[in-house]
Write a protein that holds these residues in place. Structure first.
Motif, short mmCIF file in Angstrom:
data_model
loop_
_atom_site.label_atom_id
_atom_site.label_comp_id
_atom_site.label_asym_id
_atom_site.label_seq_id
_atom_site.Cartn_x
_atom_site.Cartn_y
_atom_site.Cartn_z
N LYS A 107 -2.33 -0.30 -6.55
CA LYS A 107 -2.70 -0.12 -7.96
C LYS A 107 -3.79 0.93 -8.13
CE LYS A 107 0.19 -3.24 -9.37
NZ LYS A 107 1.45 -2.79 -10.00
N PHE A 108 -4.67 1.10 -7.14
CA PHE A 108 -5.69 2.13 -7.26
C PHE A 108 -5.05 3.51 -7.38
CE2 PHE A 108 -9.01 -0.82 -6.31
CZ PHE A 108 -10.19 -0.21 -6.69
N GLU A 109 -4.06 3.78 -6.54
CA GLU A 109 -3.39 5.08 -6.60
C GLU A 109 -2.50 5.19 -7.84
OE1 GLU A 109 -2.07 6.93 -2.71
OE2 GLU A 109 -2.37 4.84 -2.10
N GLU A 110 -1.86 4.09 -8.20
CA GLU A 110 -0.99 4.11 -9.39
C GLU A 110 -1.81 4.40 -10.64
OE1 GLU A 110 1.96 1.05 -11.82
OE2 GLU A 110 1.54 0.65 -9.70
N ALA B 286 -14.61 1.51 -2.43
CA ALA B 286 -13.72 2.31 -3.28
C ALA B 286 -14.44 2.78 -4.54
CB ALA B 286 -12.49 1.48 -3.64
N LEU B 287 -15.29 1.93 -5.09
CA LEU B 287 -16.02 2.30 -6.31
C LEU B 287 -17.10 3.33 -6.01
CD1 LEU B 287 -16.37 -1.21 -8.00
CD2 LEU B 287 -14.77 0.59 -8.59
N GLN B 288 -17.75 3.18 -4.88
CA GLN B 288 -18.85 4.09 -4.54
C GLN B 288 -18.35 5.46 -4.08
OE1 GLN B 288 -20.88 1.68 -1.61
NE2 GLN B 288 -22.41 1.00 -3.08
N GLU B 289 -17.35 5.44 -3.21
CA GLU B 289 -16.89 6.68 -2.58
C GLU B 289 -15.70 7.32 -3.29
OE1 GLU B 289 -18.71 7.78 -0.23
OE2 GLU B 289 -19.92 5.98 0.04
N ARG B 290 -15.04 6.57 -4.17
CA ARG B 290 -13.83 7.03 -4.85
C ARG B 290 -12.73 7.39 -3.86
NH1 ARG B 290 -14.01 5.08 -9.94
NH2 ARG B 290 -16.21 4.91 -10.43
N VAL B 291 -12.66 6.64 -2.78
CA VAL B 291 -11.56 6.74 -1.83
C VAL B 291 -11.14 5.33 -1.45
CG1 VAL B 291 -12.29 8.96 -0.88
CG2 VAL B 291 -13.10 6.84 0.18
N ILE B 292 -9.86 5.18 -1.08
CA ILE B 292 -9.36 3.87 -0.65
C ILE B 292 -8.65 4.06 0.70
CG2 ILE B 292 -9.20 2.92 -2.97
CD1 ILE B 292 -5.97 3.82 -1.37
N ARG C 170 -6.02 7.50 7.26
CA ARG C 170 -6.96 8.40 6.60
C ARG C 170 -7.23 7.90 5.18
NH1 ARG C 170 -4.29 11.71 3.04
NH2 ARG C 170 -2.02 11.79 3.21
N PRO C 171 -8.43 8.15 4.66
CA PRO C 171 -8.76 7.72 3.30
C PRO C 171 -8.00 8.53 2.25
CG PRO C 171 -10.55 9.02 4.22
CD PRO C 171 -9.57 8.80 5.33
N VAL C 172 -7.74 7.89 1.13
CA VAL C 172 -7.00 8.52 0.04
C VAL C 172 -7.92 8.61 -1.18
CG1 VAL C 172 -5.00 8.35 -1.48
CG2 VAL C 172 -4.85 7.55 0.90
N PRO C 173 -8.19 9.81 -1.71
CA PRO C 173 -9.06 9.91 -2.89
C PRO C 173 -8.37 9.39 -4.15
CG PRO C 173 -8.14 12.06 -2.31
CD PRO C 173 -7.74 11.12 -1.21
N VAL C 174 -9.14 8.77 -5.02
CA VAL C 174 -8.61 8.26 -6.29
C VAL C 174 -9.57 8.63 -7.42
CG1 VAL C 174 -7.29 6.34 -5.32
CG2 VAL C 174 -9.70 6.00 -5.86
#
Length: 453
Positions: free
Chosen positions: A207-210, A235-241, A248-252
Motif C-alpha cells: 500500500k505504501f507504493e500503491e 518509512a515515515l522518517q526516511e521515506r523509503v520502505i 534494496r529500499p524503495v523510495p515512496v
C-alpha cells in the motif's frame, strides 16, 4: 475513481470505458482474470472492477479475496442471458449491467462506489471549526492523527483532508490495521518479493507504493504490533520502505493520515505504542467529538440519510416530523454516525405516512430509541446531565444555597458533618447559615439537643 475493466465484450466495453472516463474515472483494461490480478499486484489499484460475464467471475472474486484485494465487482454482458447474470451474482458480483451500456446506469454505479458513503455532512459549531482546521492544514505535507470514538467519521474526515490537498488527484489508499492479521500486515503495507515466504508466488506491491504521490490512511493504527511500528517509523522518517524479502529500499512519496479510537498517550504508557511514532504521526491532531455532543449534526445527518435511503429503496423522500426529531434528540448513539445511519435507514423502511414519524425511530429490536439497556457509565452520564440541566439559568448563589441545604438534610442538620462533606470550615458554614436566616430562608435546624450556632 479507479476502474478496471476485464474482458472484450465485442468492443462494447470501449463505449463503457469512454462513459466512465467522461465521468472522471481512470480506466485500466485487462484481457483476462490473470492479467487483472497481475495489474493489481503491480500496485495499479482499483476502486471498481467491471468484468465480462463470459469470464470466470467466481475465479476473479476468489482470487481477490485470497490476496486481500477488497474491490467490488460488477459483471457485464452483451447477451440477454438471465442465467449468466444470476450465476455472476451468486459468484460474488455486486451487480449485473447489460451492454450496450446506458450512460446513466454506468454513472450511477460509479457514483455509488465512489462518493455516496463519503459525504462530509455537518452543521454543528464544533464540527464547523474542526473542518475549518482540517481544510487549513490539508495543503501541508504534515502527518495527521484523527482521533474519536468508533463510527464518528474519522475516515470521512481523512478523505476530506486528501481532497483539499495538492495530492487530491493522486490515490487515496486506506488500510484497516485492525482487520488484517498481524503476520500479513507487513506484506500488506510494504509488499513482498516472489518467494519471500510460503505462498508468495509473485511480487506484490504494498500500500505504501500503491499510494505513492497520494495519501495513505492507516485506520486504527493502535492495533498495529509494536514490532511493525519500528518499520513504519523508518518509512515515515526516511521515506523509503523495504519489501518483505527485498534486497534494496524503495523510495515512496506519500502523506500519512492515521486514526485511532484509543488514547494513544495511554497506549504509550502501557508500552503497546511507540512514543517516537506517536510524535511522528501526531503533527496535527483532529479530534472528532462523539455524535451525542453534536446535536445539530444529528438533525443534519438524519435528513441526509433519510434522502439517501429513500432514493436507494425507490421510495419518496419524506421529511422527519417534529416528534421524530425529538426522539432522535433523546438518543445517546454510542455507535455514533454509523448507528444513526442504521436508525434512519430503518425508519425510512418502517414509515408509511407523509412524514417519518417518531414511531419509526426504533432500536433494531423494535424498542423505542432511548429504551435500550444502558451500561453504568451511560446511566451515570445521564444522571450527571440531568443534574447539570437543573443548574441552568440559576445564579451561583442560589445553587450554592440549595447545595448547603441539601447537604444539611443528608446529615440531618449536623453542621460539622455537612462542613466536612462540602469541604469548607465550620465557621464558613455558620456564616452562610446566618446570612440565609437574615435573608428570610428557612434554615434546617440542628439535631435535637444540639444548640444552633
Amino acid at each position: 475513481m479507479r476502474l478496471t475493466i476485464v474482458g472484450h465484450l465485442k468492443g462494447q466495453l470501449t463505449t463503457a470505458t469512454r462513459i466512465a472516463m467522461n465521468r472522471g474515472a481512470a480506466v485500466t483494461h485487462a484481457e483476462s482474470v490473470d492479467q487483472a490480478m497481475r495489474t493489481l499486484r503491480a500496485g495499479r489499484g482499483a476502486d471498481l472492477i467491471m468484468v465480462d460475464v463470459a469470464l470466470d467471475v467466481r475465479e476473479l472474486v476468489e482470487a481477490l479475496g485470497a490476496e486481500r484485494f477488497h474491490v467490488p465487482v460488477v459483471a457485464c454482458g452483451v447477451d440477454n442471458d438471465a442465467k449468466a447474470a444470476v450465476d455472476a451474482i451468486r459468484a460474488g458480483a455486486k451487480e449485473y449491467i447489460p451492454l450496450p451500456p446506458d450512460p446513466e446506469l454506468i454513472a450511477a454505479v460509479l457514483a455509488a462506489v465512489a462518493d455516496d458513503a463519503r459525504d462530509l455532512v455537518f452543521r454543528d459549531p464544533s464540527m464547523v471549526s474542526l473542518v475549518q482546521l482540517a481544510t487549513q492544514i490539508a495543503a501541508s505535507q504534515a502527518s495527521v492523527m484523527i482521533t474519536g470514538e468508533s463510527g464518528c467519521g474519522k475516515e470521512v474526515l481523512a478523505r476530506h483532508v486528501h481532497s483539499k490537498s495538492p495530492r487530491a488527484n493522486a490515490p487515496f489508499i486506506s488500510v484497516n490495521c485492525a482487520a488484517i492479521p498481524e503476520h500479513l500486515l507487513e506484506s500488506e503495507l510494504f509488499g513482498h518479493e516472489k518467494g519471500a515466504f510460503t505462498g508468495a508466488t509473485s511480487r506484490r506491491i504494498g500500500k505504501f507504493e500503491e499510494a505513492s504521490g497520494g495519501t495513505l490512511l492507516l485506520d486504527e493504527i493502535s492495533e498495529m504490533d509494536v514490532r511493525l511500528q519500528a518499520k513504519l517509523l523508518r518509512a515515515l522518517q526516511e521515506r523509503v520502505i523495504d519489501r518483505v524479502g527485498g534486497s534494496r529500499p524503495v523510495p515512496v512519496d506519500i502523506r500519512v493520515i492515521a486514526t485511532s479510537n484509543r488514547n494513544l498517550s495511554e497506549e504509550v504508557r502501557k508500552g503497546t505504542f511507540r512514543e517516537d511514532l506517536l510524535y511522528r504521526l501526531n503533527v496535527v491532531n483532529l479530534k472528532i467529538p462523539p455524535l451525542r455532543e453534536r446535536p445539530a449534526d444529528v438533525y443534519e445527518l438524519s435528513a441526509h440519510f433519510a434522502k439517501k435511503y429513500a432514493l436507494a429503496n425507490g421510495m419518496p423522500v419524506r421529511p422527519l416530523s417534529a416528534e421524530a426529531r425529538m426522539e432522535l434528540a433523546r438518543g445517546r448513539f454510542p455507535g455514533n454516525v454509523r448507528e444513526l445511519e442504521n436508525t434512519i435507514h430503518r425508519a425510512v423502511l418502517l414509515s408509511t405516512g407523509p412524514e417519518i414519524g417518531a414511531e419509526a425511530i426504533r432500536n433494531p429490536d423494535g424498542a423505542p430509541l432511548g429504551s435500550g439497556p444502558r451500561d453504568t457509565a451511560t446511566r451515570a452520564a445521564e444522571a450527571a446531565e440531568s443534574v447539570t440541566r437543573g443548574f441552568v439559568a440559576r445564579s451561583l448563589a442560589d445553587v450554592e444555597r440549595d447545595l448547603i441545604f441539601d447537604t444539611l438534610g443528608h446529615t440531618r442538620g449536623n453542621r460539622t458533618h455537612a462542613a466536612n462533606i462540602l469541604g469548607i470550615s465550620i465557621r464558613t458554614l455558620r456564616n452562610k447559615l446566618n446570612q440565609y436566616d437574615d435573608e428570610g430562608f428557612a434554615v434546617p435546624p440542628p439535631p435535637s439537643g444540639v444548640a444552633a450556632a
